[in-house]
Design a protein around this motif. Structure first.
Motif, short mmCIF file in Angstrom:
data_model
loop_
_atom_site.label_atom_id
_atom_site.label_comp_id
_atom_site.label_asym_id
_atom_site.label_seq_id
_atom_site.Cartn_x
_atom_site.Cartn_y
_atom_site.Cartn_z
N PHE A 14 0.83 -1.21 0.00
CA PHE A 14 0.00 0.00 0.00
C PHE A 14 0.86 1.25 0.00
N SER A 15 0.32 2.30 -0.59
CA SER A 15 0.85 3.65 -0.47
C SER A 15 -0.16 4.44 0.35
N LEU A 16 0.26 4.95 1.49
CA LEU A 16 -0.65 5.65 2.40
C LEU A 16 -0.51 7.15 2.18
N PHE A 17 -1.54 7.76 1.63
CA PHE A 17 -1.56 9.18 1.31
C PHE A 17 -2.37 9.96 2.33
N GLY A 18 -2.15 11.25 2.40
CA GLY A 18 -3.05 12.08 3.18
C GLY A 18 -2.41 13.04 4.15
N HIS A 19 -1.13 12.88 4.46
CA HIS A 19 -0.48 13.82 5.36
C HIS A 19 -0.19 15.13 4.64
N PRO A 20 -0.50 16.25 5.27
CA PRO A 20 -0.20 17.54 4.64
C PRO A 20 1.30 17.87 4.66
N GLY A 21 2.05 17.24 5.55
CA GLY A 21 3.49 17.48 5.65
C GLY A 21 4.27 16.19 5.54
N ASP A 22 5.59 16.30 5.65
CA ASP A 22 6.44 15.11 5.61
C ASP A 22 6.22 14.25 6.85
N VAL A 23 6.10 12.95 6.68
CA VAL A 23 5.90 12.03 7.79
C VAL A 23 7.20 11.93 8.58
N SER A 24 7.10 12.14 9.89
CA SER A 24 8.29 12.14 10.75
C SER A 24 8.28 11.02 11.78
N THR A 25 7.11 10.42 12.03
CA THR A 25 6.99 9.38 13.05
C THR A 25 6.10 8.27 12.54
N VAL A 26 6.53 7.03 12.78
CA VAL A 26 5.75 5.84 12.41
C VAL A 26 5.81 4.88 13.59
N ALA A 27 4.65 4.35 14.01
CA ALA A 27 4.61 3.40 15.12
C ALA A 27 3.59 2.31 14.84
N PHE A 28 4.00 1.04 14.96
CA PHE A 28 3.09 -0.08 14.84
C PHE A 28 2.54 -0.43 16.22
N ALA A 29 1.27 -0.85 16.24
CA ALA A 29 0.69 -1.40 17.47
C ALA A 29 1.42 -2.70 17.78
N PRO A 30 1.46 -3.11 19.04
CA PRO A 30 2.16 -4.34 19.41
C PRO A 30 1.69 -5.58 18.64
N ASP A 31 0.42 -5.61 18.25
CA ASP A 31 -0.09 -6.77 17.51
C ASP A 31 0.18 -6.68 16.01
N GLY A 32 0.72 -5.55 15.53
CA GLY A 32 1.06 -5.37 14.13
C GLY A 32 -0.11 -5.10 13.21
N LEU A 33 -1.30 -4.89 13.75
CA LEU A 33 -2.50 -4.70 12.93
C LEU A 33 -2.80 -3.24 12.63
N THR A 34 -2.24 -2.34 13.40
CA THR A 34 -2.52 -0.92 13.25
C THR A 34 -1.21 -0.14 13.17
N VAL A 36 0.34 3.92 13.18
CA VAL A 36 0.10 5.35 13.41
C VAL A 36 1.25 6.12 12.78
N THR A 37 0.89 7.18 12.03
CA THR A 37 1.89 8.05 11.42
C THR A 37 1.63 9.48 11.88
N ALA A 38 2.69 10.28 11.94
CA ALA A 38 2.56 11.68 12.32
C ALA A 38 3.49 12.52 11.45
N ASP A 39 3.11 13.78 11.27
CA ASP A 39 3.95 14.68 10.48
C ASP A 39 4.22 15.97 11.24
N GLY A 40 5.04 16.83 10.66
CA GLY A 40 5.45 18.07 11.31
C GLY A 40 4.34 19.08 11.52
N SER A 41 3.20 18.90 10.83
CA SER A 41 2.08 19.82 11.01
C SER A 41 1.25 19.46 12.24
N GLY A 42 1.58 18.31 12.88
CA GLY A 42 0.83 17.86 14.05
C GLY A 42 -0.31 16.93 13.71
N SER A 43 -0.35 16.44 12.48
CA SER A 43 -1.40 15.53 12.05
C SER A 43 -0.99 14.09 12.37
#
Length: 79
Positions: A14-34, A36-43
């Motif tokens: 997959f290509s995950l689109f939608g952040h208004p800024g550059d993605v700076s943080t990526v975290a998987f849930a412990p079970d690997g099913l979810t 979370v991404t974050a960018d410099g705009s606070g999204s």
């Protein structure tokens, strides 16, 4: 943009689109099913790993997210 790859086959799933800024943080849930991404705009965005579907968006404002802690079932704690 964030890409999700299949670790066994090496193929891009997959290509995950939608952040208004550059993605700076990526975290998987412990079970690997979810994911979370974050960018410099606070999204923050929560994604379903199996489908690439966006599940949730939180807009916290610029510089609001420096660290993301993800717990199950669906608690996101931006620090």
């Amino acid at each position: 943009m964030v890409y999700l790859w299949d670790a066994e086959s090496g193929e891009r799933r997959f290509s995950l689109f939608g952040h208004p800024g550059d993605v700076s943080t990526v975290a998987f849930a412990p079970d690997g099913l979810t994911l979370v991404t974050a960018d410099g705009s606070g999204s923050l965005k929560m994604w379903q790993v199996k489908t690439g579907q966006e599940l949730l968006t939180l807009d916290r404002g610029p510089d609001a997210v420096s660290y993301t802690h993800l717990t199950l079932p669906t608690t996101i704690k931006p620090w």
